[in-house]
Design a protein around this motif. Structure first.
Motif, mmCIF file in Angstrom:
data_model
loop_
_atom_site.group_PDB
_atom_site.id
_atom_site.type_symbol
_atom_site.label_atom_id
_atom_site.label_comp_id
_atom_site.label_asym_id
_atom_site.label_seq_id
_atom_site.Cartn_x
_atom_site.Cartn_y
_atom_site.Cartn_z
ATOM 1 N N THR A 141 40.809 27.384 2.197
ATOM 2 C CA THR A 141 42.024 27.280 1.377
ATOM 3 C C THR A 141 42.978 28.432 1.683
ATOM 4 O O THR A 141 44.201 28.255 1.693
ATOM 5 C CB THR A 141 41.664 27.238 -0.123
ATOM 6 O OG1 THR A 141 40.871 26.067 -0.373
ATOM 7 C CG2 THR A 141 42.900 27.170 -0.994
ATOM 8 N N GLN A 200 44.927 21.017 -3.838
ATOM 9 C CA GLN A 200 43.705 20.639 -4.545
ATOM 10 C C GLN A 200 44.022 20.213 -5.980
ATOM 11 O O GLN A 200 43.533 19.217 -6.462
ATOM 12 C CB GLN A 200 42.706 21.797 -4.528
ATOM 13 C CG GLN A 200 41.544 21.570 -3.575
ATOM 14 C CD GLN A 200 40.661 22.806 -3.396
ATOM 15 O OE1 GLN A 200 41.147 23.909 -3.106
ATOM 16 N NE2 GLN A 200 39.380 22.636 -3.560
ATOM 17 N N GLU A 202 41.298 18.857 0.674
ATOM 18 C CA GLU A 202 40.252 18.029 0.062
ATOM 19 C C GLU A 202 40.752 16.659 -0.394
ATOM 20 O O GLU A 202 40.654 16.308 -1.575
ATOM 21 C CB GLU A 202 39.597 18.780 -1.107
ATOM 22 C CG GLU A 202 39.058 20.108 -0.639
ATOM 23 C CD GLU A 202 37.831 20.556 -1.418
ATOM 24 O OE1 GLU A 202 37.245 19.732 -2.149
ATOM 25 O OE2 GLU A 202 37.460 21.723 -1.280
HETATM 26 MG MG MG Z 1 38.963 25.846 -0.956
#
Ligand code: MG
Ligand code: ATP
Length: 254
Positions: free
Chosen positions: A47, A89, A179
């Motif tokens: 991330t 996310q 994701e």
């Molecule tokens: Mg992450």
């Protein structure tokens, strides 16, 4: 894939948070019309790298190239102009707006407040065109029937479709997904795989993903991060057999 005309390339990326080295001399290259996967155990730095690529974190050092041209790491306000779109996310739809309005916002360079004060809802040709474009991308994510629903009434998988449509409506050259399959069931994962593969006709895609079956299915190239370093890169088969990768994943259950 030639290094010179890659859609996006970074090298020597270093990022520390206080005493913690989150990324150490990281490199990554996304070819044109290629789906690249970024994987690695929890806390590996995925991330952080993603955020650096879309202006949410400023690297301490490193080089950034778009279409072979070196430039500064982007700031979030520059992403649309640079042809970069991303989903995060946390999905970040506006719950009190309709799905269609949420998708239309993706084409704008300004935030929601600016959009409204700029005359959102006015019946002019630009708005009609934008609406058509938004409907087109809702169709692409199999969500055309949701257009008039309030965003806060959607199921979780449906919010993911809409978030992707919102990213697509700006017609990016590079789409970054953090994701995309997270929290989805196996049926929804199937349409996500299909969707991502279909996108490559128009753009390059970077995905950060825990679901190994997703990255193995859709990515032509993978980068594996562990403790902030790239420990392997290459096609799915190569990476899967890499001893360093197997060791990094041992005991993580992935
Ligand atoms: Mg992450
Ligand atoms: N803003 C921050 N401040 C301090 N430390 C941070 C910050 N963001 C991330 N870190 C730390 O940097 C490291 C990398 O975190 P990152 O979130 O990039 O990992 P990740 O690979 O995305 O993990 P996950 O798979 O759990 O999402 C971790 O040790 C994390 O605790």
């Amino acid at each position: 894939m030639s290094t010179n005309n890659a859609a996006l390339r970074v090298e020597g990326v270093n990022i520390s948070f206080g005493g913690l080295r989150a990324l150490n001399d990281v490199y990554l290259e996304i070819g044109k019309n290629e789906v690249v996967g970024l994987i690695g155990p929890n806390g590996a730095g995925k991330t952080t790298l993603f955020n650096a690529l879309c202006g949410l974190v400023k690297p301490d050092s490193g080089k950034f190239y778009l279409d072979g041209k070196e430039q500064n790491f982007p700031q979030t306000a520059q992403l649309v102009d640079l042809g970069i779109a991303r989903t995060l996310q946390g999905i970040g739809l506006f719950g009190d707006l309709t799905v269609l309005e949420n998708v239309m916002i993706g084409a704008q360079k300004f935030a929601r407040s600016g959009l409204i004060s700029a005359g959102f809802g006015r019946n002019n040709r630009d708005e009609r065109e934008l609406k058509e474009r938004a409907m087109h991308y809702l169709e692409n994510v199999y969500a055309i029937g949701l257009a008039n629903r309030r965003a806060d009434t959607l199921s979780y998988p449906d919010t993911k479709r809409v978030a992707i449509a919102r990213a697509l409506v700006g017609e990016p050259k590079i789409l970054m997904l953090d994701e995309p399959a997270g929290g989805l069931g196996s049926q929804d994962i199937e349409w996500m795989n299909l969707l991502i593969r279909n996108l490559t006709a128009q753009m390059s895609v970077l995905i950060v993903e825990h679901h190994m079956d997703v990255v193995m299915t859709v990515c032509s190239k993978l980068y594996v991060l562990n403790f902030g370093e790239v420990i392997a890169s290459g096609n799915a088969e190569t990476v899967r057999r890499d001893p360093a990768v197997m060791a990094a994943y041992l005991g993580t259950g992935a």
